[in-house]
Design an enzyme around this catalytic site. Sequence first.
Site, short mmCIF file in Angstrom:
data_model
loop_
_atom_site.label_atom_id
_atom_site.label_comp_id
_atom_site.label_asym_id
_atom_site.label_seq_id
_atom_site.Cartn_x
_atom_site.Cartn_y
_atom_site.Cartn_z
N HIS A 193 -16.40 0.77 -15.36
CA HIS A 193 -16.63 1.89 -14.69
C HIS A 193 -18.08 2.16 -14.56
O HIS A 193 -18.88 1.85 -15.70
CB HIS A 193 -15.84 3.17 -15.30
CG HIS A 193 -15.78 4.29 -14.24
ND1 HIS A 193 -16.99 4.99 -13.96
CD2 HIS A 193 -14.87 4.56 -13.20
CE1 HIS A 193 -16.72 6.01 -13.10
NE2 HIS A 193 -15.54 5.83 -12.54
N SER A 210 -15.21 10.11 -4.37
CA SER A 210 -14.81 11.73 -3.64
C SER A 210 -13.84 11.40 -2.69
O SER A 210 -13.65 11.68 -1.60
CB SER A 210 -16.20 11.72 -2.81
OG SER A 210 -17.34 11.96 -3.60
N ASN A 216 -8.30 8.65 -12.86
CA ASN A 216 -9.24 8.65 -13.72
C ASN A 216 -9.52 10.05 -14.20
O ASN A 216 -10.45 10.42 -13.63
CB ASN A 216 -10.36 7.84 -13.54
CG ASN A 216 -11.21 7.65 -14.39
OD1 ASN A 216 -11.27 7.89 -15.52
ND2 ASN A 216 -12.41 7.14 -14.23
N LYS A 236 -11.38 10.77 -16.85
CA LYS A 236 -12.48 10.63 -17.55
C LYS A 236 -12.56 11.82 -18.63
O LYS A 236 -11.58 11.64 -19.30
CB LYS A 236 -13.86 11.24 -16.47
CG LYS A 236 -13.74 10.25 -15.25
CD LYS A 236 -14.95 10.54 -14.42
CE LYS A 236 -14.67 9.79 -12.86
NZ LYS A 236 -16.00 9.81 -12.18
N GLY A 274 -18.45 11.30 -7.56
CA GLY A 274 -18.31 12.90 -7.91
C GLY A 274 -19.39 13.69 -7.06
O GLY A 274 -19.82 14.81 -7.23
N GLU A 310 -16.21 1.12 -6.06
CA GLU A 310 -16.53 2.61 -6.24
C GLU A 310 -18.19 2.67 -6.16
O GLU A 310 -19.06 2.20 -7.13
CB GLU A 310 -16.21 2.89 -7.70
CG GLU A 310 -14.91 3.10 -7.93
CD GLU A 310 -14.44 4.29 -8.97
OE1 GLU A 310 -13.69 5.07 -8.74
OE2 GLU A 310 -15.26 4.29 -10.00
N GLU A 317 -19.80 4.69 -14.84
CA GLU A 317 -20.36 5.46 -16.07
C GLU A 317 -20.40 4.88 -17.32
O GLU A 317 -21.43 5.01 -18.02
CB GLU A 317 -19.27 6.86 -16.06
CG GLU A 317 -19.57 7.77 -15.10
CD GLU A 317 -18.24 8.42 -14.33
OE1 GLU A 317 -17.28 8.48 -15.43
OE2 GLU A 317 -18.36 8.83 -13.35
P1 13P Z 1 -14.55 10.98 -7.87
O1 13P Z 1 -13.35 11.13 -7.43
O2 13P Z 1 -14.60 12.51 -8.86
O3 13P Z 1 -15.75 10.87 -7.11
O4 13P Z 1 -14.68 9.97 -9.19
C1 13P Z 1 -14.42 8.80 -8.69
C2 13P Z 1 -14.06 7.92 -10.06
O5 13P Z 1 -15.22 7.61 -10.69
C3 13P Z 1 -12.98 7.40 -10.37
O6 13P Z 1 -13.00 6.28 -11.31
#
Ligand code: 13P
Length: 255
Positions: free
Chosen positions: A94, A212, A8, A10, A172, A166, A96
Amino acid sequence: MKPLIAANWKMHKTAAEAEAFCRQLRQMEEEFNGVEVLICPPYTALTAVHNALEGSRIKLGAQNMFWAEHGAFTGEIAPSMLREWGVEYVILGHSERRHLFGEDDFLIRKKLEAALSHGLKPILCVGETEEEREKGATEKVLEQQLCAALEGLEQEKPGEIVIAYEPVWAIGTGKAAFPADAENAAVWIRQVAARHLPEEAIKALRIQYGGSVKVENIAEFIALPTVQGALVGGASLEAATFGRLVIAAREAVSR
Ligand code: 13P
């Protein structure tokens, strides 16, 4: 069942950067046997990635979509538009999208239905915040998100669904969940999903862990009995790193 390792990206990479990534990743592709690999670029790089992946087994996914067919929805993208770009998977709900853009369970449900009816494979994201976790509400939150998305879907003969666990606090932050906690969450997700989905869909259901995930820890998650993949953010942005992560996942599966 092959694990699904999804990148992903983003809001990262122009079309040119995405193409260069794919060219580099394809050089490692022979070593990806036994693992399904998926790239989810921003909308503007979907065509570039689609073209760059021609003849490859690496799949293409989108990070979001709207549920309507067409209409006055400024800035939105319809399921049929994703299909036209050769998209096979779509990430929905997601954290976010939920937390930064105010997407609620109702909207995510509408999107899930639209994805399934257009033959797109949804990756439905669920997960608790740090505050919810501290209150011991993880199971309740997961149950709520899953019920809102899946309840009543059994009549609609759902196709292939992926659910990504997640935990918001792990995204992150460099602070991944303990594998045992991810396994417990995945077991719970499978149980709740089984209340709403027909047996066939449950058999085909894959649960990913996300938050992560790195080259160094992917094996611990992939080795979990109820986890069949990972949704990877930061560690998916460099082709060499992401390629190594996929190979580490493949090695963990074949162990
Ligand atoms: P990270 O791997 O950067 O923690 O992000 C996870 C994520 O949101 C994948 O959709």
